[in-house]
Design a protein around this motif. Structure first.
Motif, PDB file in Angstrom:
ATOM      1  N   TYR A 114       2.991   1.160 -19.983  1.00 59.14           N
ATOM      2  CA  TYR A 114       2.925   1.046 -21.304  1.00 59.14           C
ATOM      3  C   TYR A 114       3.899   0.624 -21.778  1.00 59.14           C
ATOM      4  O   TYR A 114       3.312   0.417 -22.926  1.00 59.14           O
ATOM      5  CB  TYR A 114       3.022   2.905 -21.822  1.00 59.14           C
ATOM      6  N   SER A 164      -6.190   6.262 -22.649  1.00 58.18           N
ATOM      7  CA  SER A 164      -6.713   7.530 -22.529  1.00 58.18           C
ATOM      8  C   SER A 164      -7.729   7.264 -22.950  1.00 58.18           C
ATOM      9  O   SER A 164      -9.465   7.725 -22.077  1.00 58.18           O
ATOM     10  CB  SER A 164      -6.008   7.726 -21.265  1.00 58.18           C
ATOM     11  N   GLU A 221     -12.037   3.154 -25.091  1.00 55.74           N
ATOM     12  CA  GLU A 221     -12.525   2.501 -23.562  1.00 55.74           C
ATOM     13  C   GLU A 221     -11.540   1.024 -23.131  1.00 55.74           C
ATOM     14  O   GLU A 221     -10.971   0.634 -23.734  1.00 55.74           O
ATOM     15  CB  GLU A 221     -13.140   0.788 -24.593  1.00 55.74           C
ATOM     16  N   TYR A 274     -12.147  13.139 -22.442  1.00 57.20           N
ATOM     17  CA  TYR A 274     -12.731  11.861 -23.087  1.00 57.20           C
ATOM     18  C   TYR A 274     -12.900  11.451 -21.134  1.00 57.20           C
ATOM     19  O   TYR A 274     -12.856  11.492 -19.834  1.00 57.20           O
ATOM     20  CB  TYR A 274     -12.460  10.534 -23.458  1.00 57.20           C
ATOM     21  N   TYR A 329     -18.908   4.041 -16.573  1.00 55.36           N
ATOM     22  CA  TYR A 329     -19.110   2.442 -16.042  1.00 55.36           C
ATOM     23  C   TYR A 329     -19.993   2.000 -14.968  1.00 55.36           C
ATOM     24  O   TYR A 329     -20.103   2.485 -14.165  1.00 55.36           O
ATOM     25  CB  TYR A 329     -17.145   2.197 -15.730  1.00 55.36           C
ATOM     26  N   LEU A 388     -17.937  -0.379 -19.763  1.00 52.01           N
ATOM     27  CA  LEU A 388     -18.449   0.528 -20.574  1.00 52.01           C
ATOM     28  C   LEU A 388     -19.809   1.063 -20.300  1.00 52.01           C
ATOM     29  O   LEU A 388     -19.701   0.520 -21.613  1.00 52.01           O
ATOM     30  CB  LEU A 388     -17.739   0.702 -21.540  1.00 52.01           C
ATOM     31  N   ARG A 429     -16.895  13.125 -25.813  1.00 51.36           N
ATOM     32  CA  ARG A 429     -15.747  13.427 -25.897  1.00 51.36           C
ATOM     33  C   ARG A 429     -16.184  14.928 -26.294  1.00 51.36           C
ATOM     34  O   ARG A 429     -17.102  15.538 -26.319  1.00 51.36           O
ATOM     35  CB  ARG A 429     -15.423  13.004 -27.216  1.00 51.36           C
ATOM     36  N   ASN A 476     -10.710  11.610 -18.627  1.00 45.70           N
ATOM     37  CA  ASN A 476      -8.874  11.112 -18.716  1.00 45.70           C
ATOM     38  C   ASN A 476      -7.599  12.572 -18.314  1.00 45.70           C
ATOM     39  O   ASN A 476      -8.576  13.830 -18.919  1.00 45.70           O
ATOM     40  CB  ASN A 476      -8.457  10.726 -20.536  1.00 45.70           C
ATOM     41  N   ASN A 492      -3.328  13.403 -18.211  1.00 41.49           N
ATOM     42  CA  ASN A 492      -2.133  12.187 -18.429  1.00 41.49           C
ATOM     43  C   ASN A 492      -2.192  10.943 -19.273  1.00 41.49           C
ATOM     44  O   ASN A 492      -1.055  10.341 -18.217  1.00 41.49           O
ATOM     45  CB  ASN A 492      -1.842  12.825 -16.835  1.00 41.49           C
ATOM     46  N   TYR A 493      -2.579  10.848 -19.852  1.00 43.25           N
ATOM     47  CA  TYR A 493      -2.415   9.673 -20.385  1.00 43.25           C
ATOM     48  C   TYR A 493      -3.176   8.527 -19.404  1.00 43.25           C
ATOM     49  O   TYR A 493      -2.799   7.368 -19.719  1.00 43.25           O
ATOM     50  CB  TYR A 493      -1.035   9.417 -20.835  1.00 43.25           C
ATOM     51  N   GLN A 494      -3.681   8.543 -18.496  1.00 43.59           N
ATOM     52  CA  GLN A 494      -4.735   7.788 -17.820  1.00 43.59           C
ATOM     53  C   GLN A 494      -6.031   8.542 -17.347  1.00 43.59           C
ATOM     54  O   GLN A 494      -5.924   9.670 -17.451  1.00 43.59           O
ATOM     55  CB  GLN A 494      -4.074   7.471 -16.579  1.00 43.59           C
ATOM     56  N   LEU A 495      -6.688   7.510 -16.577  1.00 43.48           N
ATOM     57  CA  LEU A 495      -7.782   7.809 -16.329  1.00 43.48           C
ATOM     58  C   LEU A 495      -8.450   8.171 -15.359  1.00 43.48           C
ATOM     59  O   LEU A 495      -8.215   7.495 -13.835  1.00 43.48           O
ATOM     60  CB  LEU A 495      -9.311   6.803 -16.923  1.00 43.48           C
ATOM     61  N   TRP A 546     -10.937   8.480 -11.874  1.00 46.66           N
ATOM     62  CA  TRP A 546     -11.932   8.124 -11.300  1.00 46.66           C
ATOM     63  C   TRP A 546     -12.754   9.216 -10.192  1.00 46.66           C
ATOM     64  O   TRP A 546     -12.572   9.149  -9.251  1.00 46.66           O
ATOM     65  CB  TRP A 546     -12.298   6.827 -11.141  1.00 46.66           C
TER      66      TRP A 546
END
Lengths: 112, 110
Positions: free
Chosen positions: A50, A97, A100, B32, B36, B46, B51, B93, B95-98, B100
């Motif tokens: 980060y 997050s 894009e 979110y 892709y 993308l 949302r 999304n 915890n601050y990540q994606l 997949w």
């Protein structure tokens, strides 16, 4: 145009070698990610960062380390390459997050 | 940990027909949901996202629907064309990540 550039497109290394994969971005995004892509397994997160000098483990960090000394550069390090690390490696960036993500072109690493 | 399941892993459709790819997610806080597309030998890009404040979004031949109650979202491609052949990934999304999905290989038969 967003640029996420990985240092190599194809790489062949020997078992036991130390391997460096570099990723450079020109978007000034805080977040950078290293993924590994294998058929049928999708994108698996290895490490992410980060901020400069900050790193967090992803789902499969074993056998890997990372370095982020400058905001635009995120390096993935294989301390001692093994054949099961043969894979496609993708770097990605985003600014949150829920925004894009932009990917590098990928590095196909073969460990022999 | 949180996960995203994607089905089917491979989808073969006749050119001109519709294709539907489905994903379920586990984190009720996810808000979110991007999709892709990765063409052969290229990087994922993308194509559409949604949302949690809307149930459906459309962009020409592609649309995405979201059911937050069921924690389920889908990609719909109508009037498929040869250039739609690719691997499609969903994500959510958390915890601050994606997180997949495993990907769907879409094959368009001429």
């Amino acid at each position: 145009d967003v640029k996420v550039t990985q240092s190599s497109r194809y790489l062949v290394k020997r078992t036991g070698e130390k391997v460096f994969l570099e990723c450079v971005q020109d978007m000034d995004h805080e977040n950078m990610f290293w993924y590994r892509q294998d058929p049928g397994l999708g994108l698996r997160l290895i490490y992410f960062s980060y901020d400069v000098k900050m790193k967090e483990k992803g789902d499969i960090p074993e056998g890997y380390s990372v370095s982020r000394e400058k905001k635009e550069r995120f390096s993935l390090i294989l301390e001692s390459a093994s054949t099961n690390q043969t894979s496609m490696y993708l770097c990605a960036i985003d600014s949150g997050s829920n925004t894009e993500a932009f990917f590098g072109q990928g590095t196909r690493l073969t460990v022999v | 940990g949180e996960n995203v399941e994607q089905h089917p892993s491979t989808l073969s459709v006749q050119e001109g027909d519709s294709a539907v790819i489905k994903c379920t997610y586990s984190d009720s806080a996810s808000n979110y949901f991007p999709w892709y597309k990765q063409e052969l030998g290229k990087r994922p890009q993308l194509i559409i996202d949604i949302r949690s404040n809307v149930g459906e979004k459309k962009d020409q031949r592609i649309a995405v629907t979201l059911n937050k109650t069921a924690k389920h979202f889908s990609l719909h491609i109508t009037e498929t064309q040869p250039e739609d052949s690719a691997v499609y990934f969903c994500a959510a999304n958390s915890n601050y990540q994606l997180i997949w999905g495993a990907g769907t290989k879409l094959i368009i038969k001429p």
